[in-house]
Design a protein around this motif. Structure first.
Motif, PDB file in Angstrom:
ATOM      1  N   LEU B 118      47.704  47.978  53.133  1.00 17.14           N
ATOM      2  CA  LEU B 118      47.840  47.704  52.427  1.00 17.14           C
ATOM      3  C   LEU B 118      49.273  47.720  51.297  1.00 17.14           C
ATOM      4  N   THR B 119      49.416  46.888  50.300  1.00 15.83           N
ATOM      5  CA  THR B 119      50.624  46.849  49.502  1.00 15.83           C
ATOM      6  C   THR B 119      51.098  46.602  48.267  1.00 15.83           C
ATOM      7  N   LYS B 120      49.252  47.544  48.005  1.00 19.02           N
ATOM      8  CA  LYS B 120      49.199  47.701  46.351  1.00 19.02           C
ATOM      9  C   LYS B 120      47.405  47.963  46.560  1.00 19.02           C
ATOM     10  N   ARG B 121      47.836  48.779  45.255  1.00 17.21           N
ATOM     11  CA  ARG B 121      45.734  49.579  45.337  1.00 17.21           C
ATOM     12  C   ARG B 121      45.297  47.843  44.546  1.00 17.21           C
ATOM     13  N   GLY B 122      44.184  48.444  44.806  1.00 18.98           N
ATOM     14  CA  GLY B 122      42.866  46.830  43.884  1.00 18.98           C
ATOM     15  C   GLY B 122      42.987  46.296  45.631  1.00 18.98           C
TER      16      GLY B 122
ATOM     17  N   VAL C 145      21.610  33.876  31.333  1.00 20.65           N
ATOM     18  CA  VAL C 145      21.172  35.573  32.239  1.00 20.65           C
ATOM     19  C   VAL C 145      22.462  35.444  32.887  1.00 20.65           C
ATOM     20  N   ASP C 146      23.062  34.245  33.831  1.00 18.87           N
ATOM     21  CA  ASP C 146      24.097  34.350  34.640  1.00 18.87           C
ATOM     22  C   ASP C 146      24.998  34.521  33.531  1.00 18.87           C
ATOM     23  N   ALA C 147      24.834  33.513  32.657  1.00 18.66           N
ATOM     24  CA  ALA C 147      26.019  33.777  31.441  1.00 18.66           C
ATOM     25  C   ALA C 147      26.111  34.854  30.767  1.00 18.66           C
ATOM     26  N   GLY C 148      25.487  35.830  30.775  1.00 15.34           N
ATOM     27  CA  GLY C 148      25.320  36.838  30.094  1.00 15.34           C
ATOM     28  C   GLY C 148      26.372  38.000  30.913  1.00 15.34           C
ATOM     29  N   ALA C 149      25.562  38.098  32.671  1.00 13.79           N
ATOM     30  CA  ALA C 149      26.303  38.740  32.892  1.00 13.79           C
ATOM     31  C   ALA C 149      27.946  38.370  33.925  1.00 13.79           C
ATOM     32  N   ILE C 150      27.552  37.356  33.576  1.00 14.29           N
ATOM     33  CA  ILE C 150      28.995  37.005  34.225  1.00 14.29           C
ATOM     34  C   ILE C 150      30.703  37.463  32.714  1.00 14.29           C
ATOM     35  N   VAL C 151      30.139  37.656  31.383  1.00 11.03           N
ATOM     36  CA  VAL C 151      30.678  38.386  30.275  1.00 11.03           C
ATOM     37  C   VAL C 151      30.684  39.566  30.945  1.00 11.03           C
ATOM     38  N   ASN C 152      29.818  40.446  31.245  1.00  5.61           N
ATOM     39  CA  ASN C 152      29.553  41.681  31.456  1.00  5.61           C
ATOM     40  C   ASN C 152      31.362  42.004  32.651  1.00  5.61           C
ATOM     41  N   GLN C 153      30.889  41.328  33.882  1.00  2.71           N
ATOM     42  CA  GLN C 153      31.328  41.084  34.877  1.00  2.71           C
ATOM     43  C   GLN C 153      33.308  41.064  34.895  1.00  2.71           C
ATOM     44  N   LEU C 154      33.273  39.810  34.042  1.00  6.20           N
ATOM     45  CA  LEU C 154      34.461  39.242  34.126  1.00  6.20           C
ATOM     46  C   LEU C 154      34.793  41.244  33.259  1.00  6.20           C
ATOM     47  N   ALA C 155      34.435  41.585  32.203  1.00  5.12           N
ATOM     48  CA  ALA C 155      35.457  42.673  31.956  1.00  5.12           C
ATOM     49  C   ALA C 155      35.811  43.437  32.823  1.00  5.12           C
ATOM     50  N   ASN C 156      34.148  43.720  33.442  1.00  5.75           N
ATOM     51  CA  ASN C 156      34.300  44.625  34.561  1.00  5.75           C
ATOM     52  C   ASN C 156      35.304  44.838  35.798  1.00  5.75           C
ATOM     53  N   ALA C 157      35.463  43.653  35.595  1.00  4.44           N
ATOM     54  CA  ALA C 157      36.273  43.631  37.225  1.00  4.44           C
ATOM     55  C   ALA C 157      37.880  43.787  36.308  1.00  4.44           C
ATOM     56  N   LYS C 158      38.681  43.792  35.520  1.00  8.37           N
ATOM     57  CA  LYS C 158      39.773  45.021  34.608  1.00  8.37           C
ATOM     58  C   LYS C 158      39.475  46.329  34.712  1.00  8.37           C
ATOM     59  N   GLY C 159      38.341  46.832  34.924  1.00  9.85           N
ATOM     60  CA  GLY C 159      38.063  48.055  35.547  1.00  9.85           C
ATOM     61  C   GLY C 159      39.300  49.071  35.858  1.00  9.85           C
ATOM     62  N   SER C 160      38.607  50.479  36.933  1.00  7.86           N
ATOM     63  CA  SER C 160      39.113  51.205  36.978  1.00  7.86           C
ATOM     64  C   SER C 160      39.240  51.302  38.716  1.00  7.86           C
ATOM     65  N   TYR C 161      38.032  50.880  39.179  1.00 13.44           N
ATOM     66  CA  TYR C 161      38.126  51.214  40.332  1.00 13.44           C
ATOM     67  C   TYR C 161      38.075  50.472  41.396  1.00 13.44           C
ATOM     68  N   GLY C 162      39.199  51.374  42.050  1.00 17.08           N
ATOM     69  CA  GLY C 162      39.302  49.877  42.811  1.00 17.08           C
ATOM     70  C   GLY C 162      38.203  48.601  44.066  1.00 17.08           C
ATOM     71  N   PRO C 163      37.594  49.437  44.638  1.00 20.32           N
ATOM     72  CA  PRO C 163      35.619  48.812  45.585  1.00 20.32           C
ATOM     73  C   PRO C 163      35.093  48.612  44.320  1.00 20.32           C
ATOM     74  N   TYR C 164      34.902  48.805  43.252  1.00 20.59           N
ATOM     75  CA  TYR C 164      34.106  47.837  42.286  1.00 20.59           C
ATOM     76  C   TYR C 164      34.960  46.643  41.532  1.00 20.59           C
ATOM     77  N   CYS C 165      35.574  46.640  41.621  1.00 23.17           N
ATOM     78  CA  CYS C 165      36.941  45.848  41.250  1.00 23.17           C
ATOM     79  C   CYS C 165      36.994  44.993  42.571  1.00 23.17           C
ATOM     80  N   ARG C 166      37.299  44.904  43.706  1.00 21.03           N
ATOM     81  CA  ARG C 166      37.558  44.372  44.666  1.00 21.03           C
ATOM     82  C   ARG C 166      35.638  43.283  44.540  1.00 21.03           C
TER      83      ARG C 166
END
Lengths: 251, 217, 328
Positions: B118-122, C145-166
């Protein structure tokens, strides 16, 4: 090569795939395990996609376009075997049907990959991988459930006993059988059934299940000539419900 | 049930457990890590996620559709999560290999181990290569010498090769028709032309029945 | 198909005061630097609990969200729509699988989460408590509804928790198909016969109120939890997300010649925000707490699915494979 014989072959294959794909799609979102829900849906999409490919061939031979063939014909014009139109029941029946049908389908297309009708041979070669997955999936599940708990073995056995008479309908012989064989289009239902039986026995022997004696099984025939159970017409009406609001519309 | 959904109306009714009945123990399956190669043969395997399954073979069968039903794929493999040896994760630019001490030559039969970085977190763990070692810790040391690129590697996974269910050579055609399944892809749904024609014809009619674009109030 | 960062329950922040200040400082420093938190990292109890709740509810929304559109799979008109809808609803199930896996990395087993859904303990996005009367309703969900979900998901993809972002990255890639498919369906209805146009207009009239509820209660009546924003668990306010959605999609609905059933809906050119009739938040509360048209049915369908699948899962259990938390 007689067009009638070829078309009859194409219709029965496509109708089988469409109706079974449709039935299997009913499980989407309601499967017993998330990952399996996903897998079963993929295979249903494969089936519907394969039927589309074959209806497209029929269209190139002068018949209606695929949507017309699938969404406007009446029940007595469909040539699927009765097995595929039966309601889904519980997962044991759906899995057993998947196992029995897809084992035959893989062999059918294996035989068709040598067809003298070039488009069919090409299609057969192309979808070989899809059918391989379907049989890998079916065999893995039957092996698992057929040797696991008392309940799963009992359920699968009961479904097997119930399904076999209907499975015989897959191999209902066509009036054009000899012509198909002689012209090299298709090696015939007898050949298919023989190979199918060997394969089914091979898998069943790896489980705690028992394959009933086929000679004692009363085959349920008629699907190939438009004689269906009471389940097909409601299925078709449901399938075409929106389409029929305006058959000339583009959706 | 009386539902608008014809499928739901066909469902058998069920009796929801009455409070006095003991609830059945929760079914729980094993966890299997999934690695995939997309899109090309030459690219390394990358970790994608997990499936729950009762055994390795079923995990393989289920992972195939859970993770590779789109784009292009040539291969896939799975391994039981309990068979993945996991290094700690490092901070900042520190490479995990700096924390791996060399060990004296180990005696014993050498087995094959797969190494992932793993090269980077995330990001995801990516396959770095194969080493021959007598056990997991030994494999880590071998990897340090063979694959330490000097760049920050914040985590390493080690998996014994024989614990993996690989794609068999003759299973490659499982993904043959995948590139043709355009119906699963955004590119098959281009409504732009139809929309343009519609907007054009709306403009051409003198009677504007739709709302104007903006209603400043 | 939700990912709004709302969990519909109050958030208790007392535990934060009891956390080790040094560890907490390092944790917050990592987030401020833009680094992802991975499962093996130290994390405050509140972070863990809130993320489990949020990701779990997102997962529940996906599996329940499969039902209102799933009902139209067997009735989709024509091959193109039939296959597309099968693939789309399959994706919802797939997203549920991905999201449960992400939540599991935080220590809660999947079966426990599913059980909490069925018993009514955990919630899911309210929008799925409404029925899809027609094909037009199905198309509304597929598109807006999918469009709405995408708005949320794009925002949350920048969140802090790795597994959720992936998980969200994968999901966003698949959602692009959903969005284009949905829009495609609606364009065909809009440019089709008058029956088709009316069908979709009817659907809009029914679904617009739930759609306005979709992003959660108005900021002025929501409780704010600044620490969740600091920890990049909640990525934007409800009104922000709602405005983004309106900005992107109201013009698209209007350009197709459809009307939206809110006479006050208009973009305020001075503030850049949208004016609209304030949604009925009492109705929202009633529905989210069980009193909507389809709540009972949705959970009943899940219960039946679990019960029917019980013998299958029993037959799959083996003494060898033991449950463990996913790695990433």
């Amino acid at each position: 090569m007689n067009d009638i014989a070829l078309k009859e072959l194409l219709y029965k294959i496509a109708d089988d795939q469409l109706i079974l794909g449709h039935r299997n799609s009913e499980w989407t979102g309601m499967g017993p395990l998330l990952e399996e829900d996903i897998a079963f849906s993929s295979m249903a999409q494969d089936k519907v996609g394969q039927s589309l490919a074959i209806y497209t061939l029929l269209h190139s031979l002068g018949d209606g376009d695929p949507d017309t063939l699938a969404f406007t014909r009446g029940g007595n014009q469909f040539q699927n075997c009765v097995l595929v139109e039966l309601p889904n029941g519980e997962y044991d029946f759906s899995l057993v049907r998947h196992f029995l049908f897809d084992t035959a389908e893989a062999i059918r297309f294996d035989l068709l990959s040598n067809s003298s009708y070039e488009p069919l041979a090409q299609l057969a070669k192309k979808i070989r991988g899809e059918l391989r997955y379907h049989t890998l999936h079916a065999n893995t599940w039957i092996r698992q459930l057929g040797s696991s708990t008392e309940e799963s073995i009992a359920r699968i056995q009961a479904s097997l006993n119930f399904s076999l008479p209907f499975a015989m309908g897959i191999f209902e012989v066509s009036p054009h059988e000899n012509e198909l064989i002689e012209s090299g289009v298709f090696a015939g239902e007898k050949e298919l059934k023989q190979r199918w039986l060997a394969k089914v026995e091979e898998i069943i022997h790896q489980t705690d299940l028992r394959l009933p004696d086929l000679n004692a099984v009363e085959p349920v025939l008629g699907g190939r000539v438009g004689k269906h159970s009471e389940h097909l017409q409601p299925l078709l009406e449901e399938m075409s419900e929106v389409f029929r609001i305006d058959p000339t519309a583009e959706w | 049930m009386n539902s608008l959904d014809p499928r739901v109306n066909r469902l058998p009714s069920t009796r929801y457990p009455v409070p006095n009945e003991p609830t059945a123990p929760l079914d729980q399956f094993g966890t299997f890590e999934v690695f995939v190669v997309q899109p090309k043969e030459e690219k390394p395997f990358q970790h994608e996620g997990i499936v729950h399954a009762p055994n390795l073979e079923m995990a393989y069968v289920l992972a195939k559709e859970a993770f590779t039903r789109r784009f292009v794929c040539v291969s896939l493999y799975v391994v039981d999560t309990t068979n993945v040896a996991v290094s700690p994760m490092t901070e900042g630019d520190v490479s995990i290999y700096q924390q791996i001490e060399d060990r004296p030559g180990q005696a014993g039969e050498k087995l094959s181990y797969e190494i992932y970085h793993l090269t980077k977190r995330g990001k995801q763990h990516v396959h770095a290569g194969t080493v021959q070692a007598v056990n997991g810790p030994d494999a880590m040391v071998k990897a340090k010498h063979q694959f330490n690129s000097g760049k920050g590697i914040c985590s390493v996974w080690v998996i014994r090769t024989k614990d993996i269910r690989f794609t068999l050579p003759d299973e490659k055609d499982l993904w043959n028709t995948l590139p043709e399944k355009k119906f699963r892809d955004a590119s098959a749904y281009k409504g732009g032309d139809k929309l343009s024609m519609f907007l054009q014809s709306k403009q051409n009619t003198s009677d504007h029945s739709g709302h104007s674009d903006n209603a400043d109030q | 198909m939700y990912g709004g960062g709302n969990t519909f329950e109050g958030v208790k922040t007392d535990s934060v005061a009891q956390e080790d200040p040094v560890k907490l400082g390092e944790f917050e420093g990592r987030i401020a630097r833009g680094e992802k938190i991975e499962p093996s990292d130290w994390m405050p109890l509140l972070y863990r609990k809130q993320l489990i709740r949020m990701i779990e509810q997102h997962a529940h929304s996906e599996i329940i969200g499969a039902l209102p559109e799933g009902t139209w799979i067997t009735r989709a008109p024509g091959f193109k729509r039939k296959m597309a809808l099968m693939a789309k609803v399959q994706d919802e199930v797939g997203h549920a699988q991905l999201l449960y896996s992400a939540a599991e990395t935080l220590g809660k087993p999947r079966e426990q989460m599913i059980d909490d859904l069925i018993t009514g303990k955990s919630k899911y996005s309210n929008v799925f408590n409404y029925p899809t009367f027609t094909w037009g309703d199905c198309c509304f969900i597929s598109w807006l509804v999918d469009a709405g979900a995408i708005v949320n998901q794009l925002a949350n993809a920048k969140g802090s928790y790795g597994p959720y972002c992936r998980a969200l990255e994968r999901i966003c890639a698949e959602e692009s198909f959903h969005l284009k498919y949905g829009h495609h369906c609606v364009i065909y209805l809009a440019t089709g016969s008058s029956k088709q146009r009316e069908m979709f207009q009817d659907a809009i009239n029914r679904w617009w109120p739930p759609m306005m509820h979709f992003f959660g209660p108005a900021d002025m009546i929501s409780t704010h939890t600044p620490v969740l924003m600091k920890w990049k668990v909640k990525m934007g306010t409800n009104d922000d997300m709602r405005n983004q959605f309106l900005d992107m999609y109201v013009p698209k609905v209007w350009e197709l010649g459809f009307t939206l059933p809110d006479p006050n809906l208009a973009k305020n050119s001075q503030t850049g925000r949208w004016n609209y009739t304030e949604p009925d938040w009492e109705e929202f509360k009633r529905v989210i707490n069980g009193d909507g048209p389809c709540n009972k049915e949705r959970l009943e369908v899940r219960r039946i699915a679990e019960e029917r699948g019980r013998w299958v899962r029993k037959a799959l259990k083996s003494p060898q494979a033991a449950y463990v938390t996913p790695l990433a």
